[in-house]
Design a protein around this motif. Structure first.
Motif, short mmCIF file in Angstrom:
data_model
loop_
_atom_site.label_atom_id
_atom_site.label_comp_id
_atom_site.label_asym_id
_atom_site.label_seq_id
_atom_site.Cartn_x
_atom_site.Cartn_y
_atom_site.Cartn_z
N SER A 108 44.78 -7.71 -9.44
CA SER A 108 43.73 -8.67 -9.09
C SER A 108 43.35 -9.56 -10.26
CB SER A 108 42.50 -7.92 -8.57
OG SER A 108 42.04 -6.98 -9.53
N ALA B 44 39.67 -6.32 -2.74
CA ALA B 44 38.42 -5.65 -3.13
C ALA B 44 38.15 -5.83 -4.62
CB ALA B 44 38.49 -4.17 -2.77
N PHE B 45 39.18 -5.72 -5.45
CA PHE B 45 38.96 -5.78 -6.89
C PHE B 45 38.83 -7.20 -7.42
CE2 PHE B 45 40.06 -1.31 -6.76
CZ PHE B 45 39.16 -0.79 -7.69
N TRP C 180 45.98 -0.83 -15.41
CA TRP C 180 47.21 -1.23 -14.71
C TRP C 180 48.44 -0.67 -15.43
CZ3 TRP C 180 48.69 -7.11 -13.86
CH2 TRP C 180 49.83 -7.18 -13.07
N ILE D 196 48.16 1.37 -4.48
CA ILE D 196 46.78 0.93 -4.22
C ILE D 196 46.02 0.78 -5.53
CG2 ILE D 196 44.58 1.63 -3.19
CD1 ILE D 196 46.23 2.95 -0.95
N LEU D 197 46.19 1.74 -6.44
CA LEU D 197 45.51 1.67 -7.73
C LEU D 197 46.00 0.49 -8.56
CD1 LEU D 197 45.45 5.45 -8.76
CD2 LEU D 197 43.54 4.05 -7.94
N GLY E 113 48.07 -1.85 1.94
CA GLY E 113 47.20 -1.10 1.03
C GLY E 113 47.02 -1.82 -0.29
N LEU E 114 48.11 -2.37 -0.83
CA LEU E 114 48.03 -3.11 -2.09
C LEU E 114 47.19 -4.37 -1.92
CD1 LEU E 114 48.88 -3.62 -5.01
CD2 LEU E 114 50.99 -4.66 -4.14
N GLN E 115 47.39 -5.10 -0.83
CA GLN E 115 46.65 -6.34 -0.61
C GLN E 115 45.15 -6.08 -0.46
OE1 GLN E 115 48.83 -8.73 -1.56
NE2 GLN E 115 48.60 -9.97 0.26
N GLY F 198 46.32 -2.39 -7.62
CA GLY F 198 45.49 -3.54 -7.27
C GLY F 198 44.33 -3.76 -8.22
N VAL F 199 43.91 -2.70 -8.93
CA VAL F 199 42.85 -2.83 -9.93
C VAL F 199 43.24 -3.85 -10.99
CG1 VAL F 199 41.56 -1.62 -11.73
CG2 VAL F 199 42.07 -0.46 -9.56
N SER G 19 43.51 -3.59 -1.72
CA SER G 19 43.02 -3.21 -3.04
C SER G 19 42.81 -4.45 -3.91
CB SER G 19 44.02 -2.26 -3.71
OG SER G 19 43.62 -1.97 -5.03
#
Length: 317
Positions: A195, A140-141, A165, A188-189, A133-135, A191-192, A137
């Motif tokens: 990234s 995508a970001f 973050w 998951i958040l 899930g983290l990867q 990852g914003v 995210s």
């Protein structure tokens, strides 16, 4: 430059995601009854992919003919190269941005399993899904921030993503044992912001090379990139060492026979603070350095315009 690093690190993250999938399928499913054998098989597969990728790079990379490179660009000793790097003020700023942001990533990444398993109480067999899930995210970001950087600039992107973050990190501190779903959502958040640690420092580094060329008339990418990666690895090693010491002195009980011990409250608090609050300190420091970075969009344009004029003049000669 931001686009190039966007694609570079999006593939890097997807490689990490592929590794997590391979691990989960082989170790936790195909070889569930013999995880040692599963680890051996997944190690062979991932190792083969790594080796193959290196052969591809060697086969398709073309370097500048060494005879066309000025002697003084090749004859610098290691100490002279370090001196060149440390004399560049823009390089020091970008280096600090990278080290602070990556220390934040490293503290979360290396302790996330302990936080999930020992503090929150999640099933270790499902930890791969947390990483996936983290990867996803982050992947995508990286693409999103690369697009945003073209619209509002790299500094502004950093000013938006990193505070978000920090808020996620604060949320991680207040997660309670048993709140596995909340912890996964916050992961998951995260990852914003994570990234940006991949994207922004590396897109800023070529600015340093341009600035150095304007000052010296030489392109010395190797010096800056080599020292950049060396100090990043050194910083991560120090960070891991500090984490280990803190866990040791907090009374953390190491897993030895596969049975998860009940950790003392002091160890759980150490895991909680190291995973959530300590990275916030590094992120705040990185924001300060980004703000003080001497090469903004206007300055970069001036540097590149002057370099373009010089190259045209040299071509005419």
């Amino acid at each position: 430059r931001t686009d190039l690093n966007m694609y570079r690190f999006s593939f890097s993250v997807m490689g990490g995601l592929l590794a997590a999938i391979i691990y989960n399928v082989l170790v936790n499913q195909v070889f569930a009854d013999n995880q040692i054998q599963g680890n051996i098989v997944q190690g062979i597969i991932i190792g083969a992919i790594i080796l193959l990728s290196h052969f591809v790079v060697v086969a398709f990379t073309r370097e500048k003919d060494s005879r066309t490179i000025a002697k003084n660009e090749n004859d610098l000793s290691i100490l002279e190269g370090i001196k060149v790097a440390l004399q560049s003020r823009p390089f020091i700023h970008v280096l600090l941005i990278y080290m602070f942001s990556w220390l934040a990533v490293q503290f979360v990444q290396s302790l996330l399993l302990f936080y999930y398993r020992d503090y929150v109480g999640g099933n270790p067999a499902n930890f791969t899904f947390v990483l996936m899930g983290l990867q996803l995210s982050i992947f995508a970001f990286i693409l999103f921030w690369g697009w945003m950087a073209r619209k509002i600039g790299r500094k502004n992107v950093y000013y938006i993503g990193v505070p978000f973050w920090i808020v996620v990190q604060v949320g991680l501190f207040f997660v309670q044992p048993g709140q596995i779903t909340l912890m996964m959502i916050l992961g998951i958040l995260a990852g914003v912001g994570v990234s940006l640690a991949f994207l922004i420092p590396w897109s800023l580094l070529p600015d340093v090379v341009d600035h150095d060329e304007l000052q010296t008339g030489q392109r010395r990418e190797g010096i800056f990139y080599g020292f950049f990666v060396f100090l990043q690895k050194f910083g991560i090693a120090i960070g891991l060492f500090v984490q280990g010491l803190v866990l040791q002195y907090s009374g953390y009980i190491t897993v030895t026979d596969g049975t998860l011990p009940v950790q003392p409250d002091s160890a759980l608090m150490a895991i909680r603070v190291l995973t959530s609050l300590v990275p916030i300190i590094f992120l705040i420091l990185s924001l300060i350095v980004v703000y003080r970075n001497p090469i903004d969009a206007k300055k970069l344009k001036e540097i590149q315009d002057e370099l373009a004029i010089r190259r045209l003049a040299k071509a005419d000669i």
